[in-house]
Design an enzyme around this catalytic site. Structure first.
Site, mmCIF file in Angstrom:
data_model
loop_
_atom_site.group_PDB
_atom_site.id
_atom_site.type_symbol
_atom_site.label_atom_id
_atom_site.label_comp_id
_atom_site.label_asym_id
_atom_site.label_seq_id
_atom_site.Cartn_x
_atom_site.Cartn_y
_atom_site.Cartn_z
ATOM 1 C CG HIS A 1 -1.673 -1.226 1.481
ATOM 2 N ND1 HIS A 1 -2.779 -1.552 0.734
ATOM 3 C CD2 HIS A 1 -1.512 -2.249 2.360
ATOM 4 C CE1 HIS A 1 -3.284 -2.705 1.166
ATOM 5 N NE2 HIS A 1 -2.527 -3.156 2.144
ATOM 6 N NE ARG B 1 -9.832 0.207 10.355
ATOM 7 C CZ ARG B 1 -11.045 -0.329 10.173
ATOM 8 N NH1 ARG B 1 -11.198 -1.345 9.333
ATOM 9 N NH2 ARG B 1 -12.088 0.096 10.843
ATOM 10 N NE ARG C 1 -12.493 -4.921 8.118
ATOM 11 C CZ ARG C 1 -12.483 -3.940 7.205
ATOM 12 N NH1 ARG C 1 -13.598 -3.309 6.891
ATOM 13 N NH2 ARG C 1 -11.362 -3.603 6.591
ATOM 14 C CG HIS D 1 -5.930 -7.449 3.371
ATOM 15 N ND1 HIS D 1 -6.540 -6.298 2.951
ATOM 16 C CD2 HIS D 1 -4.607 -7.209 3.274
ATOM 17 C CE1 HIS D 1 -5.627 -5.388 2.638
ATOM 18 N NE2 HIS D 1 -4.441 -5.915 2.807
ATOM 19 C CD GLU E 1 -3.435 -7.405 8.656
ATOM 20 O OE1 GLU E 1 -4.328 -7.113 7.832
ATOM 21 O OE2 GLU E 1 -2.430 -6.709 8.865
ATOM 22 C CG HIS F 1 -1.786 -10.296 6.337
ATOM 23 N ND1 HIS F 1 -0.528 -9.741 6.368
ATOM 24 C CD2 HIS F 1 -2.631 -9.303 5.956
ATOM 25 C CE1 HIS F 1 -0.608 -8.454 6.031
ATOM 26 N NE2 HIS F 1 -1.864 -8.177 5.777
ATOM 27 C CG ASP G 1 0.990 -4.908 4.620
ATOM 28 O OD1 ASP G 1 0.181 -4.136 4.091
ATOM 29 O OD2 ASP G 1 0.660 -5.671 5.546
#
Lengths: 439, 439
Positions: free
Chosen positions: B70, B95, B218, B242, B245, B281, B330
């Site tokens: 990212h 986050r 999610r 993902h 994780e 992950h 990452d």
């Protein structure tokens, strides 16, 4: 390398960590004896007559203190990662490769291997090393004409490279409980505690910076530990020992002593004085061990502890119980205290599943990790005058290049955290020891 | 940087990893189109007419492949390690800081942040990056005039730096089960799977190297996963996501779906084709997950997974069940696939308490870790022509300086293990992409 002394002078940098705090645009006045005479935060107080070195966009940090090294083990860097079918490939099989390297070294070989290792340390910003030195005698165990022959090679290597040395003289007596030394361990053994202390006496008389290092509870019986504790107390020396690096060490100790390695050291008096004992590793510790080590030092060596499958040093638990955390490059497969510091924190995050383990709320984690790599290592080595930039301290300092791509675009507020949590030794581009430039 | 193309030429080096094996003193003939035309192990076969570049004491490796990035997160390097009292300081609080940075970027800001990050990657020897790109729209969620505006900034940044890009276009729909996106997630969301696939169609039509990236179970509901799987199958695209994780992600998935995230992806058809799915992950996985991922890729990002307290990727278990292991930088707090590769192995040693986890008996661990950093990353990105030096492959190559202090005195037999198990990106001093020198 013999570097010329210089007269009094001033170094100006973008920032520096002065007595544990980040200071912007300081000027550090160094006396001709290599100690810090003054720190000027106001440019108008700088004596105009002194030569002035502009360090530009660099961050000055105290020279790093490496509290645990076996220099000769650098020889087997990269050479221990192949295994044959049936080889268990663990700490103990690694030790066989390491012993094989140790067998091959004559005095000139010890000098060469140690010098190469120490030179790499200086390049990486390490200005003081605690060398946990156990190669003492000839391969068959007989002393050289001078029983301190190999210690002198280490001392000479440090002097030639310009790194400060604390020689942690190892006492080693046996392969384990009721077991004489293996043939490949004979070089490590003095034969008696008296012969060992005679060697220490000789070095002490010459003013060598020393610590006593009973190798481990495996290699040193309890009566020797008691004598070492008494000698250290009498002469104001620090004690370092490998403690609970591997589960098997704990099991053998329980079988011999009915207690943990830390408890054996405590029982022998090695932990009687505050801040004079350093438990190297202290991975497999119980609550009583944490309590006993609370007033002492724990030296973690994260890259080696991972390499050898030792496990994670419970650094948060040690910190909360009051131990100071120091760092060591240990096997010297990697020589980079920035990586060691980062992994000290990061391995705890892996163990615990949370972030920011080694600093409290509103504390700077970068400063906490820098402390481990500097002042707390110096404290472990019994050299409290080292590891800090402050008036009266020797100018042992390193420059971090703020224009390095790792730090490009990082704001002032994040400099220290970025250096300690994302950087490597590749950030270091100048190194001073006692005011003498060594890189 | 626009670099000039060159004519056919030959590179001679001390050693190179050619098609997965160490070769001494090879000469690599590169055609004017930047692909490898021949590999000469016998000097007499080298066409004398070609210009010859002597790389000296350097080890040529395939360019590294970074399978998960990212880029914009590099902006918060070093800025997330302070916490206030009461802050839990975990993945979720990290986050928040990351989202705040994401909110502040206009198209020019995305370009600048991405370009700086990609430039650092090239310097570190990364010649191809899989950018897991989820910043799509304006802060309030409205598309720019060109809905692919921000993807184009990423594409331009890669082109200007000279790094190969596989754009992993992210689908993001919600904050969690039955929860609309948070305000700070609106930029990530296309509003419908059709709007998302229309963006992908447009880029695909222009020949952009692409993969599909449902962010996570999610953020992407099961019906969207089914449509993504069908589209990827129809157009021969890889899928990245993902996966497991954080424990909370698994708990929420169990509550919504009654199964693990990996099982949800499998159920939706994302794992139907071998070697086209990459689980990023895959830390908190059970035995069924390991079995399902066996024919696929697992992308580990060890420095980020430690930083965020995610836990240790069970790389040995994944390997034994047949997954290929790739590596990603990452969060880009650290950009160094040598460190990622080493930690992939070292974290397993910490978890298991033994040495040499990711290579079998008599296998080279250095080569196994290099595979993760090259060919297996390329495979994860659907670019099997990359990540190797061999005839017909593009000359994407990096030079490791064998005279670097890290490698001084290391014997030929230990070169690769020393590079991969003790080195960092600081060893890299030349980088070529498609035959064009970029460092």
């Amino acid at each position: 390398m013999e570097a010329a002394a210089e007269g009094a002078r001033v170094y100006a940098a973008a920032a520096a960590v002065i007595d544990g705090e980040l200071a912007l645009a300081p000027a550090i006045e160094v006396a001709s004896d290599g100690t810090i005479a003054a720190i000027h935060r106001d440019p108008s107080t700088i004596p105009a007559a002194l030569p002035r070195y502009e360090l530009g966009r660099r961050l000055l940090l105290p020279g790093l203190v490496n509290a645990h090294s076996h220099a000769f083990q650098r020889m087997i860097r990269g050479a221990t990662h192949r295994r044959r079918a049936g080889d268990p490939s663990d700490f103990w099989s690694w030790r066989e490769a390491m012993y094989a390297a140790a067998q091959g070294l004559d005095p000139a070989g010890v000098y060469r291997a140690t010098r190469a290792c120490f030179a790499e340390m200086v390049r990486a910003g390490i200005t003081c090393v605690g060398e946990f030195h156990y190669l003492h005698h000839q391969v068959d165990g007989r002393p050289y004409d001078d029983p301190n022959e190999l210690s002198r090679q280490v001392i000479q290597a440090a002097a030639d490279v310009g790194i400060r040395l604390v020689l942690l003289e190892v006492f080693y007596a046996r392969a384990g409980a009721h077991s004489p030394p293996l043939p490949e361990q004979r070089r490590f053994c003095d034969g008696s505690i008296d012969a060992y202390l005679a060697r220490v006496d000789a070095l002490r008389g010459e003013g060598v910076s020393l610590g006593l290092a009973p190798h481990s509870v495996r290699a040193a019986p309890a009566d020797a530990l008691r004598e070492i504790a008494a000698y250290a107390r009498a002469h104001g020396l620090v004690i370092h020992a490998h403690v609970s690096e591997q589960p098997r060490e704990n099991e053998e100790c329980a079988a011999e002593h009915g207690r943990t390695p830390t408890a054996v050291f405590a029982e022998a008096g090695c932990l009687d004085r505050p801040r004079t004992f350093t438990a190297v590793h202290a991975v497999h510790v119980d609550d009583g061990d944490l309590r006993r080590l609370g007033g002492q030092h724990v030296c973690a060596c994260p890259t080696t502890e991972a390499d050898l499958g030792d496990g994670i040093v419970p650094a948060l638990d040690h910190r909360l119980r009051g131990a100071r955390l120091a760092l060591g490059s240990d096997s010297n497969a990697i020589i980079d205290l920035f990586q060691e510091a980062r992994l000290l924190e990061m391995d705890e995050r892996l163990r615990i599943g949370a972030r920011i383990c080694l600093a409290g709320p509103d504390e700077s984690l970068g400063l906490a990790l820098l402390r481990a790599a500097t002042v707390d290592g110096a404290s472990a080595l019994g050299r409290p005058e080292l590891g800090r930039l402050g008036v009266g301290a020797p100018f042992d300092a390193i420059c971090v290049d703020l224009d390095h791509p790792t730090l490009a675009d990082v704001g002032v507020d994040a400099w220290l955290d970025a250096v300690m949590l994302t950087g490597t030794a590749a950030l270091v581009d100048q190194v001073y020891v006692g005011g003498v430039r060594r890189r």
